[in-house]
Design a protein around this motif. Structure first.
Motif, PDB file in Angstrom:
ATOM      1  N   LEU A  43      20.491  -0.626 -11.239  1.00 20.80           N
ATOM      2  CA  LEU A  43      19.552  -1.178 -11.860  1.00 20.80           C
ATOM      3  C   LEU A  43      19.973  -2.721 -11.513  1.00 20.80           C
ATOM      4  O   LEU A  43      21.220  -3.226 -12.164  1.00 20.80           O
ATOM      5  CB  LEU A  43      19.141  -0.738 -12.891  1.00 20.80           C
ATOM      6  N   ASN A  44      18.541  -3.886 -11.102  1.00 18.11           N
ATOM      7  CA  ASN A  44      19.147  -5.410 -11.618  1.00 18.11           C
ATOM      8  C   ASN A  44      17.760  -6.187 -12.396  1.00 18.11           C
ATOM      9  O   ASN A  44      16.852  -5.684 -12.250  1.00 18.11           O
ATOM     10  CB  ASN A  44      19.511  -6.364 -10.902  1.00 18.11           C
ATOM     11  N   ARG A  45      18.041  -7.359 -12.561  1.00 14.42           N
ATOM     12  CA  ARG A  45      17.349  -8.266 -12.581  1.00 14.42           C
ATOM     13  C   ARG A  45      15.343  -8.234 -11.719  1.00 14.42           C
ATOM     14  O   ARG A  45      15.074  -8.135 -12.372  1.00 14.42           O
ATOM     15  CB  ARG A  45      17.109  -9.521 -12.503  1.00 14.42           C
ATOM     16  N   GLY A  46      15.898  -8.324 -10.408  1.00 12.59           N
ATOM     17  CA  GLY A  46      14.482  -8.020  -9.953  1.00 12.59           C
ATOM     18  C   GLY A  46      13.998  -7.514  -9.348  1.00 12.59           C
ATOM     19  O   GLY A  46      12.829  -6.791  -9.669  1.00 12.59           O
ATOM     20  N   HIS A  47      15.045  -5.667 -10.154  1.00 11.71           N
ATOM     21  CA  HIS A  47      13.669  -4.270 -11.063  1.00 11.71           C
ATOM     22  C   HIS A  47      13.217  -4.700 -11.745  1.00 11.71           C
ATOM     23  O   HIS A  47      11.823  -3.750 -12.196  1.00 11.71           O
ATOM     24  CB  HIS A  47      14.629  -3.461 -10.820  1.00 11.71           C
ATOM     25  N   LEU A  48      12.994  -5.567 -12.488  1.00 10.71           N
ATOM     26  CA  LEU A  48      12.663  -5.894 -13.822  1.00 10.71           C
ATOM     27  C   LEU A  48      11.280  -6.358 -13.790  1.00 10.71           C
ATOM     28  O   LEU A  48      10.306  -6.669 -14.968  1.00 10.71           O
ATOM     29  CB  LEU A  48      13.049  -6.667 -14.965  1.00 10.71           C
ATOM     30  N   PHE A  49      10.698  -7.282 -12.478  1.00  2.00           N
ATOM     31  CA  PHE A  49       9.543  -7.769 -12.043  1.00  2.00           C
ATOM     32  C   PHE A  49       9.132  -6.692 -11.258  1.00  2.00           C
ATOM     33  O   PHE A  49       9.407  -6.291  -9.927  1.00  2.00           O
ATOM     34  CB  PHE A  49       9.842  -9.224 -12.115  1.00  2.00           C
ATOM     35  N   THR A  50       7.890  -6.304 -11.216  1.00  2.00           N
ATOM     36  CA  THR A  50       7.171  -5.472 -10.792  1.00  2.00           C
ATOM     37  C   THR A  50       6.188  -5.039 -10.245  1.00  2.00           C
ATOM     38  O   THR A  50       4.935  -6.786 -10.400  1.00  2.00           O
ATOM     39  CB  THR A  50       6.952  -3.813 -11.036  1.00  2.00           C
ATOM     40  N   GLY A  51       4.857  -5.404  -9.037  1.00  2.00           N
ATOM     41  CA  GLY A  51       4.117  -5.446  -8.689  1.00  2.00           C
ATOM     42  C   GLY A  51       2.583  -4.309 -10.037  1.00  2.00           C
ATOM     43  O   GLY A  51       3.702  -3.750 -10.290  1.00  2.00           O
ATOM     44  N   GLU A  52       1.925  -4.370  -8.953  1.00  3.80           N
ATOM     45  CA  GLU A  52       0.934  -3.766  -9.942  1.00  3.80           C
ATOM     46  C   GLU A  52       1.722  -1.746 -10.427  1.00  3.80           C
ATOM     47  O   GLU A  52       1.650  -1.343 -11.199  1.00  3.80           O
ATOM     48  CB  GLU A  52      -0.275  -3.367  -9.551  1.00  3.80           C
ATOM     49  N   VAL A  53       1.697  -1.573  -8.847  1.00  2.00           N
ATOM     50  CA  VAL A  53       2.240  -0.533  -8.547  1.00  2.00           C
ATOM     51  C   VAL A  53       3.967  -0.846  -8.671  1.00  2.00           C
ATOM     52  O   VAL A  53       4.199  -1.758  -7.650  1.00  2.00           O
ATOM     53  CB  VAL A  53       1.332   0.954  -7.499  1.00  2.00           C
ATOM     54  N   GLY A  54       5.148  -0.024  -9.506  1.00  2.00           N
ATOM     55  CA  GLY A  54       6.212  -0.685  -8.197  1.00  2.00           C
ATOM     56  C   GLY A  54       6.599   0.722  -8.851  1.00  2.00           C
ATOM     57  O   GLY A  54       6.677   1.069  -9.976  1.00  2.00           O
ATOM     58  N   TYR A  55       7.910   0.823  -8.031  1.00  2.00           N
ATOM     59  CA  TYR A  55       9.227   1.886  -7.161  1.00  2.00           C
ATOM     60  C   TYR A  55      10.131   0.864  -7.501  1.00  2.00           C
ATOM     61  O   TYR A  55      10.424   0.479  -6.962  1.00  2.00           O
ATOM     62  CB  TYR A  55       8.711   2.525  -6.447  1.00  2.00           C
ATOM     63  N   LEU A  56      11.343   1.985  -8.548  1.00  2.17           N
ATOM     64  CA  LEU A  56      12.823   2.065  -7.758  1.00  2.17           C
ATOM     65  C   LEU A  56      13.257   3.658  -7.310  1.00  2.17           C
ATOM     66  O   LEU A  56      13.055   4.201  -8.236  1.00  2.17           O
ATOM     67  CB  LEU A  56      13.353   1.859  -9.388  1.00  2.17           C
ATOM     68  N   LEU A  57      13.186   3.204  -6.617  1.00  2.00           N
ATOM     69  CA  LEU A  57      14.082   4.359  -5.532  1.00  2.00           C
ATOM     70  C   LEU A  57      15.463   4.642  -5.249  1.00  2.00           C
ATOM     71  O   LEU A  57      16.367   3.704  -4.639  1.00  2.00           O
ATOM     72  CB  LEU A  57      13.200   4.724  -4.669  1.00  2.00           C
ATOM     73  N   PRO A  58      16.192   5.532  -6.062  1.00  2.00           N
ATOM     74  CA  PRO A  58      18.000   5.579  -5.918  1.00  2.00           C
ATOM     75  C   PRO A  58      18.422   6.238  -5.024  1.00  2.00           C
ATOM     76  O   PRO A  58      18.120   6.928  -4.192  1.00  2.00           O
ATOM     77  CB  PRO A  58      18.066   6.229  -6.798  1.00  2.00           C
ATOM     78  N   CYS A  59      18.627   5.294  -4.144  1.00  2.00           N
ATOM     79  CA  CYS A  59      19.918   6.060  -3.304  1.00  2.00           C
ATOM     80  C   CYS A  59      20.979   5.935  -2.813  1.00  2.00           C
ATOM     81  O   CYS A  59      21.916   5.699  -4.015  1.00  2.00           O
ATOM     82  CB  CYS A  59      19.876   5.159  -1.957  1.00  2.00           C
ATOM     83  N   LEU A  60      21.594   6.852  -2.054  1.00  2.00           N
ATOM     84  CA  LEU A  60      23.663   7.209  -1.895  1.00  2.00           C
ATOM     85  C   LEU A  60      24.030   5.837  -1.392  1.00  2.00           C
ATOM     86  O   LEU A  60      23.570   5.453  -0.889  1.00  2.00           O
ATOM     87  CB  LEU A  60      23.600   8.125  -0.986  1.00  2.00           C
ATOM     88  N   GLY A  61      25.157   5.497  -2.789  1.00  2.00           N
ATOM     89  CA  GLY A  61      26.328   4.450  -1.500  1.00  2.00           C
ATOM     90  C   GLY A  61      26.781   5.009  -0.418  1.00  2.00           C
ATOM     91  O   GLY A  61      26.743   6.385  -0.102  1.00  2.00           O
TER      92      GLY A  61
END
Ligand SMILES: Nc1nc2c(c(=O)[nH]1)N[C@H]1C(S)=C(S)[C@@H](COP(=O)(O)OP(=O)(O)OC[C@H]3O[C@@H](n4cnc5c(=O)[nH]c(N)nc54)[C@H](O)[C@@H]3O)O[C@H]1N2
Ligand SMILES: Nc1nc2c(c(=O)[nH]1)N[C@H]1C(S)=C(S)[C@@H](COP(=O)(O)OP(=O)(O)OC[C@H]3O[C@@H](n4cnc5c(=O)[nH]c(N)nc54)[C@H](O)[C@@H]3O)O[C@H]1N2
Ligand SMILES: [Mo]
Length: 762
Positions: A491-509
């Motif tokens: 998680l980072n600050r950029g993820h705390l601003f979203t579009g009307e529809v906002g997704y945060l998709l977790p991936c493998l490192g």
């Protein structure tokens, strides 16, 4: 000052016990002690490529081929901490916006796909099918309306396989809107070197390093940002090669190093002196300093001391006469004024250059992140060309790239410039009509977001909002978008601003085992020296719900694009070897026999024409190019109340990822809100050590960019300049203050005024 804050000079060398202690502490702090054995596979031919910097991985590695900061990056990725749906249920987005960058990422690895719910102001878990279906239908709708209204950003970490698929996806979607973190970084290199020598990348490999007689460093902080290179520097120094540094700050890694892998040095307190000469020039002063050295070389040659490689210049170069006229017209007073160095210092450095047969020029953000960043790169090449130092053993130009695969992403099609991509080939291979219009750079993406011209932003890694300039306007306008999709590990600050529809998709490192239909997969990357190699993951994934980056890209593509028989997304995911086959088909000269050659220890090299003295420039030669000014900055440096702000990385961060609050070499602990100032400037303005002051942009364009709460810290920095940490200080950078042509934000000489306690503006 709070109790934990400590500001005092640090005397130790780079490396040494300080670095070992730091590694140990970080294993604990990152909650990643179990990851320690993993380090032994880092940067090994049978192991994984470090997720930190892009420095070369040798064919014959040391027993421990990782550095202090590479270890931190590994621990930070393999942390035991998790940002679960419960975590997101406990904190609203509004609340999380008050957290520090450090605290946000410290919440741990993302475990589930999350969707933003604006009614509750929380991210909530969803299943992957729902996520892909909604993202797919939203993107398809935008595509129908106008495919140019979507942006596909990439941070430089994603593998060659992912990047190739992602770039293809954007073009199938219908645009070249593929800005990359490179747009904020070495794009000045990609533009500048192409003009000068016809390749967009450096010309040296580790072999060149072994044979160089001198290394000239400009604006690259090796001790923090590419510490594994310290081994090459130590070897060079032990061999008697001269290392010369131009940097406004005295960076410890460029001064002294103790090799943690050398028991004698460790136990005796021995150190290797790195730089023989160190010049603290003004920020933005490189063009002047290098011009001065060139002028001296020319004068020596005229006085009958052969200093120039005339044969090389005659046979290989274009524009030399004009360059000579430019040098002849320069006055030393002007050179001294703009560089902040004396004629004697410049002559001394030039003499070291003239006495060395083979020379490498190494550089980083201190060169590229200026208004004249591209021209600063040209100037470095001019300097090398004068003595034939390109395209032969032990000599060349070495831009030190940032992210571990940022250079490779460009190689496989991540570019907003369609002319740099084999579109005809892609058209044939995948049976479609690739878009031919220019795409958006990072800066243009920001402009369009501020203007409400973007409907969708997809981020393949990174922390776009935090890394770009003009923070306030960007954060305010971001939510006007319809859709934002962030593919991320943390998680980072950029993820705390979203579009009307906002997704945060977790991936493998990159270090995590990636199981697909044909078994566990490997990926490939290209390092700073154009060596391409395999990276083999070895750890169990942080969560069973994670998908790989290639898989996520393929699923989004499938969900929004009409079916196309020629693009076998599912086959590619089943076996990444087939993605590599496709890459080899698009770029046969670079990637033929990719699946075999990737296993070569140390990697295989991308052909670099300039290193063979073949010049793919318009003139067909290596070009001497003339700068339009002697300083690289927006301000003219004449107003004593306008300071050139350098935005800096600490030794305890990777870009916007803040591991902790110890900038060991600079003696700053417990805080990042400091501003480095020259003691004489502080005395002149009546600023006390430790006083809290503010800064505002001196752009005077009607937009207010002001920040307060920086602790004034006396520091060895040239008068008229100041330093503060990136990303905190990014709110002070106007979007339009970027490099000419490359559009890299001019983050190393931001004109600012100081705001003092009494309300005065200095
Ligand atoms: N541990 C760690 N490793 C990293 C990163 C990280 O954040 N942490 N970031 C990665 C990335 S993406 C990148 S691009 C690289 C960045 O690595 P570097 O290129 O080293 O970038 P910076 O640390 O931003 O700044 C480099 C140096 O430029 C100097 N400088 C400032 N202005 C001038 C100037 O006008 N002239 C000259 N000659 N010098 C100047 C500064 O004092 C500083 O020492 O590192 C990569 N590696
Ligand atoms: N003022 C100022 N601004 C700058 C700079 C500067 O020197 N001064 N430097 C510029 C430079 S050189 C660069 S490169 C940019 C950096 O800009 P970015 O590349 O956008 O930023 P990072 O901080 O590297 O991105 C960190 C995030 O990447 C995600 N991440 C980490 N690993 C992975 C992974 O394996 N996969 C995926 N999908 N996500 C992952 C995590 O969520 C993490 O929070 O900033 C630029 N901005
Ligand atoms: Mo970078």
């Amino acid at each position: 000052m709070t109790e934990k804050e400590k500001i005092e000079p640090y005397d130790g060398p780079a490396g040494g016990w300080g670095s070992l202690n730091s590694v140990r502490r970080h294993a604990l702090e990152a909650n990643a002690v179990s990851a320690v054995p993993t380090l032994l596979k880092q940067n090994k031919p049978d192991g994984f490529a470090c997720v930190s910097c892009a420095w070369a991985k040798p064919a014959h590695p040391r027993p421990a081929e990782f550095c202090e900061n590479g270890a931190k990056a590994t621990f930070w990725e393999l942390t035991g901490d998790r940002a679960t749906p419960t975590f997101f249920a406990q904190h609203t987005i509004q609340e999380l916006r008050s957290w520090s960058d450090h605290a946000l990422e410290k919440s741990g690895r993302l475990t589930h796909p999350m969707r933003y719910n604006s009614l509750t102001d929380h991210y909530e878990a969803v299943d992957w099918e729902t996520a892909f279906a909604e993202i797919g239908s939203e993107l398809a709708l935008i595509r129908q309306n106008d495919p140019k209204r979507a942006i596909f950003y990439t941070s430089g970490r994603a593998s060659l396989e992912t990047s190739y698929m992602y770039a293809l996806f954007a073009r199938l979607y219908g645009n070249n809107n593929l800005p990359d973190s490179s747009n904020m970084c070495h794009e000045s290199t990609s533009v500048g070197l192409l003009d000068s020598i016809g390749v967009p990348v450096g010309t040296v490999t580790l072999d060149h390093f072994e044979k160089a007689d001198a290394l000239f460093f400009f604006g690259q902080n090796v001790g923090s940002n590419s510490p594994r290179m310290l081994h090459q520097l130590k070897e060079a120094s032990d061999r008697g090669a001269a290392i010369v540094t131009f940097n406004p700050l005295r960076e410890r890694g460029l001064e002294r190093f103790t090799d943690p892998q050398n028991p004698v040095q460790m136990l005796t307190g021995g150190e290797t002196i790195i730089s023989r000469a160190y010049y603290q020039l003004r920020p933005g002063g490189d063009i002047a300093a290098i011009s001065g050295m060139c002028k001296w070389l020319l004068d020596q040659d005229r006085q009958g001391k052969p200093t120039l490689d005339q044969a090389f210049i005659n046979e290989h170069c274009h524009g030399f006469e004009e360059f000579v006229r430019f040098l002849d017209d320069l006055a030393w007073t002007e050179i001294e004024q703009e560089s902040g160095l004396s004629k004697t210092q410049i002559e001394e450095a030039a003499a070291i250059y003239a006495n060395a047969r083979r020379v490498i020029a190494i550089y980083g953000m201190g060169i590229t992140q200026h208004k004249l960043g591209v021209q600063s790169v040209h100037m470095l090449v001019n300097f090398l060309l004068m003595r034939g130092n390109i395209g032969r053993e032990g000599a060349g130009i070495c831009p030190v790239r940032g992210h571990s695969n940022v250079q490779g992403q460009r190689t496989v099609g991540i570019s907003e410039k369609p002319e740099l991509v084999p579109l005809d080939k892609l058209a044939d291979q995948f049976d479609f009509a690739p878009p031919r219009e220019q795409g958006t750079t990072t800066i243009e993406a920001c402009e369009r977001i501020i203007d409400g011209e973007v409907d969708a932003f997809v981020g393949l890694g990174g922390n776009f909002l935090r890394a770009v300039p003009e923070r306030e306007l960007m954060e305010a306008n971001w939510p006007r978008m319809r859709l934002s999709v962030q593919i991320a590990t943390k998680l980072n600050r950029g993820h705390l601003f979203t579009g009307e529809v906002g997704y945060l998709l977790p991936c493998l490192g990159r270090i995590e085992i990636d199981r697909q239909a044909s078994g566990p997969q490997v990926v490939t990357i290209e390092d700073s020296t154009s060596m391409i190699h395999v990276s083999k993951p070895m750890r169990e994934p942080a969560s069973e719900h994670l998908l790989s980056e290639p898989k996520i890209v393929a699923e989004i593509a499938k969900a929004c694009l009409p079916p196309n028989q020629s693009v076998p997304w599912d086959d590619w995911i089943a076996d990444y070897g087939r993605i590599r086959d496709a890459i080899a088909q698009t770029y046969p000269a670079i990637f033929h026999d990719f699946n075999q050659r990737m296993h070569q220890p140390g990697g295989f090299r991308k052909p670099i024409a300039a290193d063979e003295r073949k010049w793919n420039t318009q003139s067909g030669k290596a070009n001497f190019l003339i700068p339009s000014a002697l300083h690289a900055s927006f301000d003219d440096g004449r107003d004593p109340n306008i300071f050139r702000l350098i935005t800096l990385r600490s030794n305890d961060q990777f870009n916007t990822t803040v591991y902790g609050y110890r900038d060991r070499f600079r003696g700053i602990e417990g805080t990042r809100m400091v501003v480095f100032l020259n003691g004489e400037d502080m005395a002149r303005l009546g600023i006390a050590e430790g006083e809290l002051i503010g800064m505002e942009s001196a752009a005077d364009d009607g937009v207010e960019r002001r920040m307060r709460g920086f602790r004034a810290t006396r520091y060895n920095i040239p008068r008229g300049s100041c330093g503060a940490y990136y990303p905190e200080a990014n709110a002070l950078i106007p979007l339009w203050q970027h490099a000419e042509r490359s559009q890299v934000p001019a983050a190393k000489s931001v004109p600012v005024r100081l705001l003092l306690r009494n309300g005065a503006t200095a």
